[in-house]
Design a protein around this motif. Structure first.
Motif, PDB file in Angstrom:
ATOM      1  N   ALA A 119      32.586  40.493  43.852  1.00 47.35           N
ATOM      2  CA  ALA A 119      33.879  41.075  43.550  1.00 47.35           C
ATOM      3  C   ALA A 119      35.020  40.019  43.658  1.00 47.35           C
ATOM      4  O   ALA A 119      36.011  39.715  42.753  1.00 47.35           O
ATOM      5  N   SER A 122      34.335  37.013  40.839  1.00 42.39           N
ATOM      6  CA  SER A 122      34.125  37.430  39.422  1.00 42.39           C
ATOM      7  C   SER A 122      35.589  38.256  39.053  1.00 42.39           C
ATOM      8  O   SER A 122      35.819  38.307  37.574  1.00 42.39           O
ATOM      9  N   LYS A 123      35.996  38.828  39.863  1.00 41.13           N
ATOM     10  CA  LYS A 123      37.122  40.076  39.771  1.00 41.13           C
ATOM     11  C   LYS A 123      38.116  39.865  40.712  1.00 41.13           C
ATOM     12  O   LYS A 123      38.343  40.802  41.377  1.00 41.13           O
ATOM     13  N   GLN A 126      41.009  42.422  40.728  1.00 41.15           N
ATOM     14  CA  GLN A 126      40.624  43.937  41.053  1.00 41.15           C
ATOM     15  C   GLN A 126      40.243  43.821  42.495  1.00 41.15           C
ATOM     16  O   GLN A 126      39.469  45.101  42.889  1.00 41.15           O
ATOM     17  N   TYR A 127      39.992  42.822  43.276  1.00 35.10           N
ATOM     18  CA  TYR A 127      39.149  42.809  44.386  1.00 35.10           C
ATOM     19  C   TYR A 127      39.330  43.970  45.320  1.00 35.10           C
ATOM     20  O   TYR A 127      38.620  44.674  45.880  1.00 35.10           O
ATOM     21  N   ILE A 130      38.470  47.277  44.528  1.00 37.90           N
ATOM     22  CA  ILE A 130      36.907  47.525  44.767  1.00 37.90           C
ATOM     23  C   ILE A 130      36.594  47.564  46.004  1.00 37.90           C
ATOM     24  O   ILE A 130      35.802  48.479  46.413  1.00 37.90           O
TER      25      ILE A 130
END
Length: 305
Positions: A119, A122-123, A126-127, A130
């Motif tokens: 997470a 890659s994101k 938005q970590y 998540i």
């Protein structure tokens, strides 16, 4: 004593004076495991900047190491100094649950760590949506409850079996070895044991490998600076994962697959590797490879002088 009421650890027999050497080495190792892991937990607890998911999970790993080794070392050290090496059936089940709960927890924590890194890499935007505090609490809660329920069921079933022997060629209670001493059909026990193995080991490892493969794919498309930062945080987790996986595979293979005679010292080492190497290696890996933890440990040591 009634057959099956007590089990006997046969590998402690006839050690002679060398048992004092083993006791000294085991005691030193156990103290080092407790010291190193407590330092990691203390540093993360005291330093507010380390109150982040990755570091909280690292402290969970350290706590799990202290928990798991407490199920083995005190009993083994006592047996080394004792002339009798028996254990009641109830205490044997308890030791089995503690040790294998430690193993199950280790894989689950490593799985959550892999998801956390996936997470974060890659994101990144938005970590925090998540990997929330609720996600961590629920993950840790399931991580603790699920193995307890499954292993308790497995242990309870093994207590219902009628035993035709009471000699364990191990230095700790191993549920599969206990089940093999039964005179009755053990099909249900073996099926549940296999189910526990798949759900607490195979599935977490599969999810971990999937996460790191996806991380690798993301890194290949990124800048060298991004790769460096990603690898710096992932490599310690991968080292810990490989170390523990090899240790557990050695124990499972030795118990369930390999049917050849091995030297006793090698057999004992392979069966104990997952209880000895990861708990001492994990805190060293994180202390040496993660700068934030290393700096805080140095500050803590300086402040204690």
């Amino acid at each position: 004593m009634e057959n099956g009421t007590y089990f006997y650890f046969m590998l402690f027999e006839n050690l002679g004076y060398i048992r004092y050497v083993f006791f000294s080495l085991g005691f030193i190792l156990y103290c080092a495991i407790i010291l190193f892991n407590v330092i990691i937990m203390l540093v993360i607890f005291l330093e507010r900047t380390l109150h982040q998911p990755m570091y909280i999970l690292i402290s969970c790993l350290s706590f799990n190491s202290v928990f798991g080794t407490a199920g083995f070392f005190p009993r083994a050290l006592t047996d080394l100094l004792s002339d009798t090496h028996s254990i009641s059936r109830e205490a044997c089940v308890l030791q089995t649950v503690v040790i294998f709960m430690y193993a199950a927890n280790e894989f689950t924590i490593l799985m959550v760590m892999a998801i956390d890194r996936f997470a974060a890499i890659s994101k990144p935007l938005q970590y925090h949506n998540i990997i929330t505090p609720r996600f961590l609490i629920v993950s840790v809660g399931i991580n603790v409850a699920y193995p307890i329920i499954l292993l308790s069921i497995g242990g309870l079933l093994s207590t219902k079996l009628r035993m035709c022997g009471n000699k364990l060629f191990k230095v700790y209670c191993h549920n599969y070895e206990v089940v093999k001493l039964s005179c009755e059909s053990t099909v249900i026990n073996n099926v549940i044991g296999l189910f526990i193995l798949i759900t607490t080991t195979v599935i977490p490892i599969s999810l971990i490998l999937y996460s790191y493969v996806k991380i690798l794919i993301v890194c290949q498309k990124s800048s060298s600076q991004f790769k460096g930062k990603a690898y710096q945080t992932c490599i310690p987790h991968i080292v810990v994962l490989l170390n523990f996986s090899i240790a557990v595979i050695s124990d499972v293979t030795l118990s369930r697959v390999v049917n050849v005679e091995l030297p006793i010292w090698l057999s004992v080492f392979l069966s104990l590797e997952f209880l000895i190497i990861p708990p001492i290696l994990n805190p060293l890996v994180y202390a040496l490879n993660l700068p934030d933890i290393r700096k805080k440990i140095i500050c803590l040591i300086k402040a204690s002088r």
